[in-house]
Design an enzyme around this catalytic site. Structure first.
Site, PDB file in Angstrom:
ATOM      1  N   SER A  23       0.871  -1.181   0.000  1.00  0.00           N
ATOM      2  CA  SER A  23       0.000   0.000   0.000  1.00  0.00           C
ATOM      3  C   SER A  23       0.898   1.218   0.000  1.00  0.00           C
ATOM      4  CB  SER A  23      -0.882   0.013   1.253  1.00  0.00           C
ATOM      5  OG  SER A  23      -1.289   1.347   1.512  1.00  0.00           O
ATOM      6  N   HIS A  48      -1.158  -1.168  -4.322  1.00  0.00           N
ATOM      7  CA  HIS A  48      -2.459  -0.941  -3.671  1.00  0.00           C
ATOM      8  C   HIS A  48      -2.587   0.546  -3.362  1.00  0.00           C
ATOM      9  CE1 HIS A  48      -5.781  -2.238  -0.901  1.00  0.00           C
ATOM     10  NE2 HIS A  48      -5.343  -1.270  -0.116  1.00  0.00           N
ATOM     11  N   ASP A  50      -4.768   3.424  -1.613  1.00  0.00           N
ATOM     12  CA  ASP A  50      -5.808   3.666  -0.611  1.00  0.00           C
ATOM     13  C   ASP A  50      -6.452   5.021  -0.845  1.00  0.00           C
ATOM     14  OD1 ASP A  50      -5.930   1.343   1.073  1.00  0.00           O
ATOM     15  OD2 ASP A  50      -3.868   1.812   1.642  1.00  0.00           O
ATOM     16  N   MET A  52      -9.220   7.668   0.035  1.00  0.00           N
ATOM     17  CA  MET A  52     -10.072   8.034   1.177  1.00  0.00           C
ATOM     18  C   MET A  52     -10.661   9.417   0.944  1.00  0.00           C
ATOM     19  SD  MET A  52      -7.737   6.713   4.346  1.00  0.00           S
ATOM     20  CE  MET A  52      -6.798   5.174   4.238  1.00  0.00           C
ATOM     21  N   HIS A  82      -8.412   0.817  -3.786  1.00  0.00           N
ATOM     22  CA  HIS A  82      -9.263   0.478  -2.633  1.00  0.00           C
ATOM     23  C   HIS A  82      -9.995   1.745  -2.221  1.00  0.00           C
ATOM     24  CE1 HIS A  82      -9.318  -0.684   1.943  1.00  0.00           C
ATOM     25  NE2 HIS A  82     -10.525  -0.657   1.409  1.00  0.00           N
ATOM     26  N   MET A  84     -12.191   3.789  -0.058  1.00  0.00           N
ATOM     27  CA  MET A  84     -12.821   3.986   1.253  1.00  0.00           C
ATOM     28  C   MET A  84     -13.563   5.313   1.183  1.00  0.00           C
ATOM     29  SD  MET A  84      -9.532   2.554   3.261  1.00  0.00           S
ATOM     30  CE  MET A  84      -8.576   2.850   1.764  1.00  0.00           C
ATOM     31  N   MET A 153     -10.948  -6.283   5.882  1.00  0.00           N
ATOM     32  CA  MET A 153     -10.141  -5.288   6.590  1.00  0.00           C
ATOM     33  C   MET A 153      -9.788  -5.824   7.969  1.00  0.00           C
ATOM     34  SD  MET A 153      -9.589  -2.818   4.562  1.00  0.00           S
ATOM     35  CE  MET A 153      -8.684  -1.867   5.796  1.00  0.00           C
ATOM     36  N   GLY A 158      -8.547   3.977   7.548  1.00  0.00           N
ATOM     37  CA  GLY A 158      -8.317   5.407   7.729  1.00  0.00           C
ATOM     38  C   GLY A 158      -6.834   5.753   7.769  1.00  0.00           C
ATOM     39  N   PHE A 159      -6.063   4.886   8.398  1.00  0.00           N
ATOM     40  CA  PHE A 159      -4.644   5.203   8.596  1.00  0.00           C
ATOM     41  C   PHE A 159      -3.811   3.937   8.543  1.00  0.00           C
ATOM     42  CE2 PHE A 159      -7.323   8.238  10.746  1.00  0.00           C
ATOM     43  CZ  PHE A 159      -6.830   9.450  10.283  1.00  0.00           C
ATOM     44  N   GLY A 161      -0.386   1.823   9.844  1.00  0.00           N
ATOM     45  CA  GLY A 161       0.338   1.724  11.098  1.00  0.00           C
ATOM     46  C   GLY A 161      -0.504   1.344  12.311  1.00  0.00           C
ATOM     47  N   ASP A 188      -6.006  -6.647   4.643  1.00  0.00           N
ATOM     48  CA  ASP A 188      -5.408  -5.311   4.602  1.00  0.00           C
ATOM     49  C   ASP A 188      -5.513  -4.672   5.982  1.00  0.00           C
ATOM     50  OD1 ASP A 188      -4.643  -2.712   3.965  1.00  0.00           O
ATOM     51  OD2 ASP A 188      -6.368  -2.302   2.679  1.00  0.00           O
ATOM     52  N   GLY A 189      -4.356  -4.337   6.552  1.00  0.00           N
ATOM     53  CA  GLY A 189      -4.338  -3.586   7.804  1.00  0.00           C
ATOM     54  C   GLY A 189      -3.587  -4.305   8.901  1.00  0.00           C
ATOM     55  N   GLY A 190      -2.517  -3.688   9.372  1.00  0.00           N
ATOM     56  CA  GLY A 190      -1.767  -4.240  10.502  1.00  0.00           C
ATOM     57  C   GLY A 190      -1.007  -5.508  10.182  1.00  0.00           C
TER      58      GLY A 190
HETATM   59  C1  DX5 Z   1      -6.311   1.105   5.938  1.00  0.00           C
HETATM   60  C2  DX5 Z   1      -5.784   1.036   4.508  1.00  0.00           C
HETATM   61  C3  DX5 Z   1      -4.605   0.102   4.458  1.00  0.00           C
HETATM   62  C4  DX5 Z   1      -3.438   0.659   5.209  1.00  0.00           C
HETATM   63  C5  DX5 Z   1      -2.534  -0.453   5.646  1.00  0.00           C
HETATM   64  O1  DX5 Z   1      -6.795   2.307   6.282  1.00  0.00           O
HETATM   65  O2  DX5 Z   1      -6.778   0.515   3.674  1.00  0.00           O
HETATM   66  O3  DX5 Z   1      -4.257  -0.270   3.149  1.00  0.00           O
HETATM   67  O4  DX5 Z   1      -2.702   1.576   4.495  1.00  0.00           O
HETATM   68  O5  DX5 Z   1      -1.499   0.071   6.422  1.00  0.00           O
HETATM   69  P1  DX5 Z   1      -0.629  -0.876   7.369  1.00  0.00           P
HETATM   70  O6  DX5 Z   1      -0.145  -2.026   6.555  1.00  0.00           O
HETATM   71  O7  DX5 Z   1       0.463   0.010   7.863  1.00  0.00           O
HETATM   72  O8  DX5 Z   1      -1.558  -1.313   8.466  1.00  0.00           O
HETATM   73 ZN    ZN Z   2      -6.249  -0.553   1.635  1.00  0.00          ZN
END
Ligand code: DX5
Ligand code: ZN
Length: 229
Positions: A23, A48, A50, A52, A82, A84, A153, A158-159, A161, A188-190
Site C-alpha cells: 500500500s 495498492h 488507498d 479516502m 481500494h 474507502m 479489513m 483510515g490510517f 500503522g 489489509d491492515g496491521g
Molecule cells: C487502511 C488502509 C490500508 C493501510 C494499511 O486504512 O486501507 O491499506 O494503508 O497500512 P498498514 O499495513 O500500515 O496497516
Molecule cells: Zn487498503
C-alpha cells in the site's frame, strides 16, 4: 475503458500465491515514483492505492490523478484501487479511465453491490468488495459470487500503522469456503512479519502492507518475509 485493465488480470489468472501488494499510503509521497519502482523491483506483485474521502473514513489521501500518473509511469503494473469513500459507484468510470485494474468498494457504503460489480466489470476492471472489522460477515455473503476479490479489513480503515484485529480471522474461514478457485481473498491492515502467518493460514492469498514495507530500508527483504513467513 482502461486498455491496461483488459490485457491481463494477475488476480484471476492462475498465479503463484500469495500475492504481495504494497500500500503506497506509507510511501514517501515526495518521492512516489521512486518508491513504487523500488517495491516493484523488490518483488511486489502489484500496487495498492488507498483512496479516502474524509467522509467514509476520517482521512484524505489520493485520487484518480495519482492513479493516472502511476499508470503512465508503470504501463504494465496492475493497479489496485481500494475506495474507502461514500458512493464508490460514482468513481468507477473515472478510475477505469485512470487505468485502475481492480476497483474495490466497501459493502458498508454500497447500496446495491450486485449492480456495483456489474458496473465495475462493464468498465473493464476486476471487481472487489471490502468489509470492515465491525460489520457482520453475513452482510457480504450474498454478494461474494459476483466479485473477483473479497477484501477483509483487519483494521478500521483510515490510517496505516494500526494494530491488527485478530477477530477478523473468523470471517476468512467463512468466506474462503465459498470462493471459486479464481477468486482471491485479500487482507489489509496491521499486517507484518508477526501477523501475516495467521492471515495466510486462515486462507488469505493477497496480502496488503504499508508500514511493514515502507518503514524498512530493505523493501525486497520485507516483501520476501511477508511472502514466506
Ligand atoms: C487502511 C488502509 C490500508 C493501510 C494499511 O486504512 O486501507 O491499506 O494503508 O497500512 P498498514 O499495513 O500500515 O496497516
Ligand atoms: Zn487498503
Amino acid at each position: 475503458m482502461s486498455t491496461a485493465a483488459v490485457e491481463m488480470s494477475i488476480i484471476t489468472a492462475p498465479t503463484t500465491l500469495p500475492l504481495i501488494a504494497p500500500s503506497i499510503l506509507s510511501a514517501d509521497f515526495a518521492n512516489l515514483g521512486q518508491e513504487c519502482k523500488a517495491v516493484l523491483e523488490g518483488g511486489a506483485d502489484f500496487l495498492h492505492l488507498d483512496v479516502m474521502d474524509g467522509h467514509f473514513v476520517p482521512n484524505l489521501t489520493m485520487g484518480e490523478a495519482l492513479c493516472a500518473s502511476l499508470r503512465k509511469a508503470f504501463p504494465t503494473t496492475y493497479l489496485d484501487a481500494h475506495l474507502m469513500v461514500e458512493q464508490p459507484k460514482s468513481f468507477i468510470e473515472s478510475f477505469a479511465s485512470a487505468g485502475a485494474n481492480l476497483f474495490t468498494g466497501h459493502i458498508e457504503s454500497s447500496d446495491d453491490p450486485i449492480e456495483m460489480a456489474r458496473a465495475i466489470h462493464d468498465a473493464g476492471m476486476d471487481a472487489g468488495l471490502a468489509i470492515n472489522p465491525p460489520t457482520d460477515v453475513e452482510e457480504i455473503l450474498p454478494y461474494i459470487e459476483y466479485y473477483d476479490l473479497i477484501l477483509i479489513m483487519s483494521v478500521n480503515p483510515g490510517f496505516s500503522g494500526q494494530a491488527f484485529i485478530p477477530e477478523v480471522l473468523e470471517k476468512v474461514t467463512l468466506i474462503s469456503e465459498r470462493l471459486r478457485p479464481s477468486q482471491r481473498l485479500q487482507m489489509d491492515g496491521g499486517i507484518g512479519p508477526m501477523t501475516v502467518g495467521s492471515a495466510k493460514e486462515a486462507g488469505c492469498d493477497v496480502i496488503v502492507a504499508a508500514s511493514a514495507i515502507f518503514s524498512t530500508n530493505d523493501y525486497a527483504a520485507a516483501i520476501e518475509e511477508l511472502r514466506t513467513a
